[in-house]
Design a protein around this motif. Structure first.
Motif, PDB file in Angstrom:
ATOM      1  N   PHE A 106       2.307  -3.548   5.357  1.00 51.44           N
ATOM      2  CA  PHE A 106       2.942  -4.085   4.153  1.00 51.44           C
ATOM      3  C   PHE A 106       1.920  -4.354   3.050  1.00 51.44           C
ATOM      4  O   PHE A 106       2.136  -4.022   1.888  1.00 51.44           O
ATOM      5  N   THR A 107       0.815  -4.985   3.420  1.00 49.77           N
ATOM      6  CA  THR A 107      -0.159  -5.390   2.408  1.00 49.77           C
ATOM      7  C   THR A 107      -0.813  -4.194   1.751  1.00 49.77           C
ATOM      8  O   THR A 107      -0.999  -4.159   0.532  1.00 49.77           O
ATOM      9  N   ALA A 108      -1.188  -3.184   2.546  1.00 51.42           N
ATOM     10  CA  ALA A 108      -1.823  -1.997   1.981  1.00 51.42           C
ATOM     11  C   ALA A 108      -0.881  -1.281   1.017  1.00 51.42           C
ATOM     12  O   ALA A 108      -1.284  -0.861  -0.073  1.00 51.42           O
ATOM     13  N   VAL A 109       0.386  -1.152   1.399  1.00 49.84           N
ATOM     14  CA  VAL A 109       1.361  -0.502   0.520  1.00 49.84           C
ATOM     15  C   VAL A 109       1.597  -1.337  -0.734  1.00 49.84           C
ATOM     16  O   VAL A 109       1.706  -0.807  -1.845  1.00 49.84           O
ATOM     17  N   SER A 110       1.668  -2.664  -0.570  1.00 47.32           N
ATOM     18  CA  SER A 110       1.877  -3.539  -1.720  1.00 47.32           C
ATOM     19  C   SER A 110       0.721  -3.441  -2.707  1.00 47.32           C
ATOM     20  O   SER A 110       0.927  -3.364  -3.924  1.00 47.32           O
ATOM     21  N   ASP A 111      -0.518  -3.430  -2.192  1.00 47.40           N
ATOM     22  CA  ASP A 111      -1.679  -3.314  -3.075  1.00 47.40           C
ATOM     23  C   ASP A 111      -1.696  -1.972  -3.793  1.00 47.40           C
ATOM     24  O   ASP A 111      -2.034  -1.886  -4.975  1.00 47.40           O
ATOM     25  N   TRP A 112      -1.332  -0.891  -3.081  1.00 44.34           N
ATOM     26  CA  TRP A 112      -1.276   0.423  -3.718  1.00 44.34           C
ATOM     27  C   TRP A 112      -0.221   0.445  -4.820  1.00 44.34           C
ATOM     28  O   TRP A 112      -0.457   0.979  -5.908  1.00 44.34           O
ATOM     29  N   TYR A 113       0.936  -0.158  -4.555  1.00 46.57           N
ATOM     30  CA  TYR A 113       2.012  -0.180  -5.556  1.00 46.57           C
ATOM     31  C   TYR A 113       1.571  -0.942  -6.804  1.00 46.57           C
ATOM     32  O   TYR A 113       1.793  -0.491  -7.931  1.00 46.57           O
ATOM     33  N   GLU A 114       0.940  -2.113  -6.604  1.00 45.58           N
ATOM     34  CA  GLU A 114       0.502  -2.904  -7.753  1.00 45.58           C
ATOM     35  C   GLU A 114      -0.591  -2.186  -8.533  1.00 45.58           C
ATOM     36  O   GLU A 114      -0.659  -2.283  -9.754  1.00 45.58           O
ATOM     37  N   GLU A 115      -1.449  -1.439  -7.822  1.00 40.82           N
ATOM     38  CA  GLU A 115      -2.509  -0.699  -8.502  1.00 40.82           C
ATOM     39  C   GLU A 115      -1.939   0.439  -9.342  1.00 40.82           C
ATOM     40  O   GLU A 115      -2.426   0.728 -10.439  1.00 40.82           O
ATOM     41  N   GLN A 116      -0.875   1.084  -8.833  1.00 40.97           N
ATOM     42  CA  GLN A 116      -0.299   2.222  -9.537  1.00 40.97           C
ATOM     43  C   GLN A 116       0.679   1.805 -10.634  1.00 40.97           C
ATOM     44  O   GLN A 116       0.689   2.382 -11.719  1.00 40.97           O
ATOM     45  N   PHE A 117       1.521   0.796 -10.346  1.00 44.66           N
ATOM     46  CA  PHE A 117       2.624   0.473 -11.244  1.00 44.66           C
ATOM     47  C   PHE A 117       2.597  -0.962 -11.769  1.00 44.66           C
ATOM     48  O   PHE A 117       3.448  -1.325 -12.583  1.00 44.66           O
ATOM     49  N   ILE A 192      -1.223 -12.908   9.435  1.00 50.78           N
ATOM     50  CA  ILE A 192      -1.362 -12.439   8.055  1.00 50.78           C
ATOM     51  C   ILE A 192      -2.031 -11.071   8.067  1.00 50.78           C
ATOM     52  O   ILE A 192      -3.076 -10.884   8.694  1.00 50.78           O
ATOM     53  N   GLN A 193      -1.425 -10.138   7.374  1.00 47.94           N
ATOM     54  CA  GLN A 193      -1.977  -8.789   7.254  1.00 47.94           C
ATOM     55  C   GLN A 193      -2.702  -8.672   5.920  1.00 47.94           C
ATOM     56  O   GLN A 193      -2.170  -9.053   4.877  1.00 47.94           O
ATOM     57  N   HIS A 194      -3.935  -8.125   5.955  1.00 46.30           N
ATOM     58  CA  HIS A 194      -4.772  -8.043   4.764  1.00 46.30           C
ATOM     59  C   HIS A 194      -4.866  -6.605   4.260  1.00 46.30           C
ATOM     60  O   HIS A 194      -4.452  -5.661   4.941  1.00 46.30           O
ATOM     61  N   ALA A 195      -5.426  -6.442   3.059  1.00 44.44           N
ATOM     62  CA  ALA A 195      -5.448  -5.130   2.410  1.00 44.44           C
ATOM     63  C   ALA A 195      -6.259  -4.108   3.191  1.00 44.44           C
ATOM     64  O   ALA A 195      -5.987  -2.908   3.108  1.00 44.44           O
ATOM     65  N   ASP A 196      -7.272  -4.553   3.946  1.00 48.11           N
ATOM     66  CA  ASP A 196      -8.083  -3.614   4.729  1.00 48.11           C
ATOM     67  C   ASP A 196      -7.443  -3.295   6.079  1.00 48.11           C
ATOM     68  O   ASP A 196      -8.090  -2.742   6.962  1.00 48.11           O
ATOM     69  N   LYS A 197      -6.163  -3.683   6.251  1.00 45.39           N
ATOM     70  CA  LYS A 197      -5.364  -3.435   7.456  1.00 45.39           C
ATOM     71  C   LYS A 197      -5.758  -4.325   8.633  1.00 45.39           C
ATOM     72  O   LYS A 197      -5.233  -4.149   9.735  1.00 45.39           O
ATOM     73  N   SER A 198      -6.668  -5.267   8.408  1.00 49.28           N
ATOM     74  CA  SER A 198      -6.981  -6.228   9.461  1.00 49.28           C
ATOM     75  C   SER A 198      -5.945  -7.349   9.448  1.00 49.28           C
ATOM     76  O   SER A 198      -5.180  -7.503   8.487  1.00 49.28           O
ATOM     77  N   GLU A 199      -5.923  -8.135  10.530  1.00 49.77           N
ATOM     78  CA  GLU A 199      -4.982  -9.243  10.650  1.00 49.77           C
ATOM     79  C   GLU A 199      -5.724 -10.501  11.079  1.00 49.77           C
ATOM     80  O   GLU A 199      -6.668 -10.431  11.876  1.00 49.77           O
ATOM     81  N   THR A 200      -5.296 -11.633  10.561  1.00 49.25           N
ATOM     82  CA  THR A 200      -5.785 -12.920  11.047  1.00 49.25           C
ATOM     83  C   THR A 200      -4.615 -13.656  11.683  1.00 49.25           C
ATOM     84  O   THR A 200      -3.522 -13.703  11.125  1.00 49.25           O
ATOM     85  N   TRP A 201      -4.874 -14.213  12.868  1.00 45.69           N
ATOM     86  CA  TRP A 201      -3.857 -14.916  13.643  1.00 45.69           C
ATOM     87  C   TRP A 201      -4.185 -16.402  13.667  1.00 45.69           C
ATOM     88  O   TRP A 201      -5.331 -16.791  13.927  1.00 45.69           O
ATOM     89  N   TYR A 202      -3.185 -17.236  13.418  1.00 44.74           N
ATOM     90  CA  TYR A 202      -3.338 -18.689  13.428  1.00 44.74           C
ATOM     91  C   TYR A 202      -2.297 -19.236  14.404  1.00 44.74           C
ATOM     92  O   TYR A 202      -1.095 -19.199  14.121  1.00 44.74           O
ATOM     93  N   GLY A 203      -2.769 -19.723  15.559  1.00 44.06           N
ATOM     94  CA  GLY A 203      -1.849 -20.142  16.606  1.00 44.06           C
ATOM     95  C   GLY A 203      -1.953 -21.615  16.947  1.00 44.06           C
ATOM     96  O   GLY A 203      -2.795 -22.347  16.416  1.00 44.06           O
ATOM     97  N   ASN A 204      -1.061 -22.049  17.852  1.00 46.96           N
ATOM     98  CA  ASN A 204      -0.967 -23.445  18.284  1.00 46.96           C
ATOM     99  C   ASN A 204      -0.732 -24.370  17.088  1.00 46.96           C
ATOM    100  O   ASN A 204      -1.339 -25.431  16.965  1.00 46.96           O
ATOM    101  N   LEU A 205       0.168 -23.954  16.208  1.00 47.36           N
ATOM    102  CA  LEU A 205       0.480 -24.748  15.019  1.00 47.36           C
ATOM    103  C   LEU A 205       1.601 -25.738  15.326  1.00 47.36           C
ATOM    104  O   LEU A 205       2.553 -25.428  16.044  1.00 47.36           O
TER     105      LEU A 205
END
Length: 256
Positions: A106-117, A192-205
């Protein structure tokens, strides 16, 4: 006057009456003026006809039926493929399974869309919480007053972090929320998915402050850490995933 003459006279009278009626009908027809001639506009075509009057020009029944047939055929082929036990079909099975299980970026596509349009227009007004999440956060990400209780080497997925009781857990970097829910081994989790396609996980919330597919900035609170066993401190899990593998968070971010 003979009977034959009387019949001929009646037939002639009927013929004259029919001709007269026909002439009057033609005259009336030419006197009728259509609305488009009277007001100077053309008739609008209507596609709300009943059966047998043709369908809407934007709807192609043959193409619609073809798509349904093609979809059903594709499902049938995949079902037959996975029920077949031949070894030579294993590469195809693996490819299909991987395509179905791979997360959409999602994030990579969103960043590409914002960059183009540019940024898409907001259809609904944002609330105060969303406006706060959009605010720029300039400080470097670090966990204040945090202590690592369990490092990456002990489980190969995450680190366990001790923090103050009721402390907020902040996003390491900007991105889009891909998952909100209970994850095995992590408890109540935000991914959370980031623009470089990596993910950060936050657990035990203990609680979660973000919504699924929400776009967030660096440093935004994703939730509150749960209390530890004796209730005097807070504790949460943190993990970084690139592709299919988890990496050691200590190699990427700084812990104070």
């Amino acid at each position: 006057m003979s009977r034959a003459d009387d019949v001929r006279r009646r037939l002639a009278k009927r013929r004259r009456d029919r001709e007269k009626f026909s002439r009057n009908s033609d005259a009336d027809r030419y006197l009728v003026v259509d609305d488009e001639e009277k007001y100077g506009f053309d008739k609008f075509s209507s596609y709300e006809g009943g059966p047998g009057e043709g369908g809407h020009p934007l709807f192609n029944k043959e193409m619609f039926l073809f798509k349904i047939l093609a979809s059903a055929s594709l499902v049938l082929v995949v079902a037959i493929l996975f029920r077949n036990g031949e070894a030579k079909l294993e590469p195809i099975k693996n490819f299909v399974a991987q395509s179905m299980e791979q997360d959409f970026q999602f994030t990579a596509v969103s960043d590409w869309y914002e960059e183009q349009f540019g940024k898409p227009l907001a259809l609904l007004p944002s609330d105060n919480k969303e406006e706060a999440n959009e605010a720029e956060v300039t400080q470097e990400y670090a966990l204040e007053a945090a202590r690592i209780l369990e490092d990456f080497e002990e489980n190969g997925q995450k680190v366990s972090i001790e923090t103050e009781k009721g402390a907020a857990v902040n996003a390491m970097s900007e991105g889009r929320v891909r998952y909100v829910g209970n994850e095995e081994g992590f408890g109540k989790t935000v991914i959370i998915q980031h623009a470089d396609k990596s993910e950060t996980w936050y657990g035990n919330l203990q609680s979660i402050d973000v919504s699924l597919y929400e776009s967030i900035k660096k440093g935004t609170s994703v939730g509150v850490a749960s209390d530890n066993a004796d209730g005097t401190k807070g504790m949460f899990y943190f993990a970084i995933k690139k592709g299919d593998d988890f990496i050691d968070p200590i190699q990427v971010i700084q812990f104070d």
